[in-house]
Structures are given as C-alpha cells and as structure tokens.
Design a protein around this motif. Structure first.
Motif, PDB file in Angstrom:
ATOM      1  N   ILE A 111      40.778  41.607  46.488  1.00 56.21           N
ATOM      2  CA  ILE A 111      42.152  41.160  46.717  1.00 56.21           C
ATOM      3  C   ILE A 111      42.604  41.583  48.114  1.00 56.21           C
ATOM      4  O   ILE A 111      43.156  40.788  48.877  1.00 56.21           O
ATOM      5  CB  ILE A 111      43.110  41.735  45.659  1.00 56.21           C
ATOM      6  N   LYS A 112      42.371  42.847  48.449  1.00 56.50           N
ATOM      7  CA  LYS A 112      42.761  43.346  49.771  1.00 56.50           C
ATOM      8  C   LYS A 112      41.986  42.629  50.868  1.00 56.50           C
ATOM      9  O   LYS A 112      42.545  42.283  51.921  1.00 56.50           O
ATOM     10  CB  LYS A 112      42.526  44.858  49.854  1.00 56.50           C
ATOM     11  N   ALA A 113      40.694  42.407  50.623  1.00 60.56           N
ATOM     12  CA  ALA A 113      39.874  41.709  51.618  1.00 60.56           C
ATOM     13  C   ALA A 113      40.358  40.276  51.815  1.00 60.56           C
ATOM     14  O   ALA A 113      40.421  39.774  52.941  1.00 60.56           O
ATOM     15  CB  ALA A 113      38.410  41.717  51.176  1.00 60.56           C
ATOM     16  N   THR A 114      40.706  39.622  50.717  1.00 61.51           N
ATOM     17  CA  THR A 114      41.225  38.253  50.796  1.00 61.51           C
ATOM     18  C   THR A 114      42.504  38.202  51.621  1.00 61.51           C
ATOM     19  O   THR A 114      42.671  37.339  52.494  1.00 61.51           O
ATOM     20  CB  THR A 114      41.500  37.709  49.378  1.00 61.51           C
ATOM     21  N   ILE A 148      36.684  32.059  47.102  1.00 63.84           N
ATOM     22  CA  ILE A 148      36.477  32.029  45.650  1.00 63.84           C
ATOM     23  C   ILE A 148      36.212  33.461  45.210  1.00 63.84           C
ATOM     24  O   ILE A 148      35.290  34.111  45.721  1.00 63.84           O
ATOM     25  CB  ILE A 148      35.273  31.155  45.267  1.00 63.84           C
ATOM     26  N   LEU A 149      36.998  33.955  44.284  1.00 61.39           N
ATOM     27  CA  LEU A 149      36.803  35.317  43.795  1.00 61.39           C
ATOM     28  C   LEU A 149      35.853  35.301  42.597  1.00 61.39           C
ATOM     29  O   LEU A 149      36.035  34.511  41.665  1.00 61.39           O
ATOM     30  CB  LEU A 149      38.131  35.947  43.393  1.00 61.39           C
ATOM     31  N   LEU A 150      34.854  36.174  42.636  1.00 57.80           N
ATOM     32  CA  LEU A 150      33.918  36.338  41.522  1.00 57.80           C
ATOM     33  C   LEU A 150      34.153  37.718  40.923  1.00 57.80           C
ATOM     34  O   LEU A 150      34.093  38.719  41.638  1.00 57.80           O
ATOM     35  CB  LEU A 150      32.467  36.219  42.007  1.00 57.80           C
ATOM     36  N   SER A 151      34.430  37.779  39.630  1.00 54.80           N
ATOM     37  CA  SER A 151      34.838  39.049  39.034  1.00 54.80           C
ATOM     38  C   SER A 151      34.346  39.208  37.609  1.00 54.80           C
ATOM     39  O   SER A 151      34.145  38.224  36.892  1.00 54.80           O
ATOM     40  CB  SER A 151      36.371  39.142  39.050  1.00 54.80           C
ATOM     41  N   THR A 176      32.504  33.515  49.050  1.00 55.45           N
ATOM     42  CA  THR A 176      32.479  33.966  47.654  1.00 55.45           C
ATOM     43  C   THR A 176      32.711  35.472  47.697  1.00 55.45           C
ATOM     44  O   THR A 176      31.944  36.217  48.288  1.00 55.45           O
ATOM     45  CB  THR A 176      31.141  33.646  46.964  1.00 55.45           C
ATOM     46  N   MET A 177      33.786  35.915  47.089  1.00 54.35           N
ATOM     47  CA  MET A 177      34.254  37.295  47.234  1.00 54.35           C
ATOM     48  C   MET A 177      34.159  38.079  45.938  1.00 54.35           C
ATOM     49  O   MET A 177      34.694  37.658  44.903  1.00 54.35           O
ATOM     50  CB  MET A 177      35.718  37.262  47.699  1.00 54.35           C
ATOM     51  N   ASP A 178      33.489  39.215  45.979  1.00 56.13           N
ATOM     52  CA  ASP A 178      33.436  40.122  44.836  1.00 56.13           C
ATOM     53  C   ASP A 178      34.810  40.752  44.644  1.00 56.13           C
ATOM     54  O   ASP A 178      35.534  40.991  45.615  1.00 56.13           O
ATOM     55  CB  ASP A 178      32.383  41.206  45.107  1.00 56.13           C
ATOM     56  N   TYR A 179      35.166  41.012  43.385  1.00 56.67           N
ATOM     57  CA  TYR A 179      36.480  41.614  43.115  1.00 56.67           C
ATOM     58  C   TYR A 179      36.492  43.103  43.427  1.00 56.67           C
ATOM     59  O   TYR A 179      37.397  43.598  44.098  1.00 56.67           O
ATOM     60  CB  TYR A 179      36.858  41.388  41.648  1.00 56.67           C
ATOM     61  N   LYS A 180      35.486  43.809  42.937  1.00 54.97           N
ATOM     62  CA  LYS A 180      35.507  45.264  43.040  1.00 54.97           C
ATOM     63  C   LYS A 180      34.384  45.761  43.928  1.00 54.97           C
ATOM     64  O   LYS A 180      33.208  45.559  43.648  1.00 54.97           O
ATOM     65  CB  LYS A 180      35.398  45.887  41.645  1.00 54.97           C
ATOM     66  N   MET A 181      34.772  46.434  45.020  1.00 59.16           N
ATOM     67  CA  MET A 181      33.802  46.975  45.963  1.00 59.16           C
ATOM     68  C   MET A 181      34.257  48.349  46.435  1.00 59.16           C
ATOM     69  O   MET A 181      35.453  48.628  46.440  1.00 59.16           O
ATOM     70  CB  MET A 181      33.667  46.045  47.177  1.00 59.16           C
ATOM     71  N   PRO A 182      33.315  49.211  46.832  1.00 55.88           N
ATOM     72  CA  PRO A 182      33.693  50.526  47.355  1.00 55.88           C
ATOM     73  C   PRO A 182      34.565  50.376  48.609  1.00 55.88           C
ATOM     74  O   PRO A 182      34.348  49.482  49.423  1.00 55.88           O
ATOM     75  CB  PRO A 182      32.342  51.157  47.711  1.00 55.88           C
ATOM     76  N   ARG A 209      47.845  35.055  43.934  1.00 56.22           N
ATOM     77  CA  ARG A 209      48.932  35.411  44.854  1.00 56.22           C
ATOM     78  C   ARG A 209      48.397  35.842  46.221  1.00 56.22           C
ATOM     79  O   ARG A 209      49.065  35.666  47.241  1.00 56.22           O
ATOM     80  CB  ARG A 209      49.796  36.516  44.259  1.00 56.22           C
ATOM     81  N   ALA A 210      47.176  36.402  46.226  1.00 57.07           N
ATOM     82  CA  ALA A 210      46.564  36.807  47.498  1.00 57.07           C
ATOM     83  C   ALA A 210      46.088  35.595  48.297  1.00 57.07           C
ATOM     84  O   ALA A 210      45.889  35.686  49.512  1.00 57.07           O
ATOM     85  CB  ALA A 210      45.398  37.757  47.253  1.00 57.07           C
ATOM     86  N   GLY A 211      45.880  34.463  47.595  1.00 54.77           N
ATOM     87  CA  GLY A 211      45.508  33.243  48.304  1.00 54.77           C
ATOM     88  C   GLY A 211      44.143  32.668  47.984  1.00 54.77           C
ATOM     89  O   GLY A 211      43.692  31.754  48.680  1.00 54.77           O
ATOM     90  N   VAL A 212      43.462  33.185  46.960  1.00 51.34           N
ATOM     91  CA  VAL A 212      42.154  32.609  46.629  1.00 51.34           C
ATOM     92  C   VAL A 212      42.336  31.163  46.175  1.00 51.34           C
ATOM     93  O   VAL A 212      43.372  30.784  45.640  1.00 51.34           O
ATOM     94  CB  VAL A 212      41.413  33.410  45.528  1.00 51.34           C
ATOM     95  N   ARG A 213      41.316  30.356  46.371  1.00 51.42           N
ATOM     96  CA  ARG A 213      41.369  28.950  45.951  1.00 51.42           C
ATOM     97  C   ARG A 213      40.555  28.699  44.692  1.00 51.42           C
ATOM     98  O   ARG A 213      40.585  27.603  44.136  1.00 51.42           O
ATOM     99  CB  ARG A 213      40.834  28.056  47.082  1.00 51.42           C
TER     100      ARG A 213
END
Length: 210
Positions: free
Chosen positions: A66-69, A82-85, A55-61, A98-102
């Motif tokens: 997206i870049k992390a994905t 899974i992106l959580l935003s 489970t991936m946060d969208y915005k991080m320092p 486009r980055a590949g999240v499911r």
C-alpha cells in the motif's frame, strides 16, 4: 514498434518472483522488464524505466504494498498497479483501492489465466477485481471510515482495556472515550463493544498479528 506490455514484478520472495516471471513471460504480448524485492526498489525502478504494469506484493519487509503504491503513484501517476495478497478482507481491499491500485488478486487463487487477464485489463486503462473481491469492496463502501482516534480506541478495546484505562492512555476524558465507542458501534453495525472487536477482525480493520 514494440507494443508489448512492460511489467515490473515486486515481491520479497524470490520463488514467488520466479513463478510470476514464468507465468507472465509465457504470454507473447508481455515483457517482464524487471523485479524488485521491496517498495524502495520498486519506486526506484519505476522512476527510471516506467513500466506499464506493476504486480505488487502486499506484505514486504520495511513497508507494505500500500505504501509502495502510494509512493509510486505520487511520482509516476500513470503506472498501473495490481496488488497480489494473501489477505482478502474488506479493509485490506479498501486500503489498496484508496491507494490507487487498478486490480487486486489473492495469491491463494493460483489462477494464471486470471493474472494474465488482470494485466491486460489494467494495461488497457480499466480495473480488474474478481467477483469475490468486488463483492467485498461493495460491502466495504457501505461502511463509514473510522477516524485515526477511533482506530486507536478500537485497538485498545481489543486489548481488553476499560474506558478509564483508555482515557488515561490516550490523554482524553472518559466521556470522550464513551463517545468514540458509540461511534464505533454505529459505524461497524455492532450491538456492543465485544461485537465491535469481532467485526473489526472479520473485516480486517484489526489483524491478529498486529
């Protein structure tokens, strides 16, 4: 044999990680195997532990989800993310897909059952997008992608620069700027340059805090 769905939680907010761990750990078939506060930590963890779902946060320092994905899927392509935003604009959703999240969920939804369904769904190899997200994704797919140069022109346009000023700042001819503006209006379905900027903000191509 352990058939648990192994999960990594990625979020820079400790309280959010705590809440997600509590929600996900309540499901018998889930096993939260780790947490990460940045994309770099997430990549290192995935490389070593190979979680089934992230489970991936969208915005991080230091970088966004997206870049992390992109980095994770380059190294460990079988990872389900899974992106959580808090963002739910067409462009933000499109970039994530486009980055590949499911899967893509908004943090404001606050629906634990939806999160649990999302984890189970992506773990099984399918995609999970709530109807409101799926609808925006369908709308975004109808629109042509803007080129990097068109994005530059759009940003300068939003700042209020004239064609001549943009030409000087970008090192291109006035006629080239005009051509980019024509393409922008066409791709965005805008009647004029002002509406092009408005649409860009509405769709999340530009953000007010950028």
């Amino acid at each position: 044999m352990d058939q648990s769905i192994r999960i990594l939680i990625v979020d820079d907010n400790p309280m959010m990680r705590f809440g997600l761990r509590g929600s996900l750990s309540s499901e018998e078939e889930f096993k939260v195997i780790g947490e990460a506060a940045s994309g770099e930590e997430a990549l290192a963890f995935v490389r070593e532990h190979r979680p089934d779902v992230v489970t991936m946060d969208y915005k991080m320092p230091g970088g966004n989800g997206i870049k992390a994905t992109t980095a994770i899927l380059k190294d460990v392509p079988e990872t389900k993310i899974i992106l959580l935003s808090v963002f739910d604009s067409e462009e933000d959703i499109w970039k994530a897909v486009r980055a590949g999240v499911r899967g893509y969920l908004t943090k404001t939804a606050g629906d634990v059952d939806e999160l649990i369904d999302a984890v189970k769904t992506v773990a099984s190899g399918r995609e999970f997008y709530p109807e409101i997200i799926a609808k925006k994704l369908r709308e975004r797919r109808k629109m042509s992608d803007l080129s990097p140069r068109e994005i530059e022109v759009l940003k300068l346009l939003a700042e209020g620069h004239s064609n001549k000023e943009m030409a000087v700042m970008l090192g291109i001819a006035d006629e080239t700027v005009k051509a980019h503006l024509v393409n922008l209006r066409s791709k965005l379905g805008a009647a004029d340059r002002t509406q092009a900027v408005v649409i860009a903000y509405e769709k999340g191509i530009l953000h007010l805090n950028e």
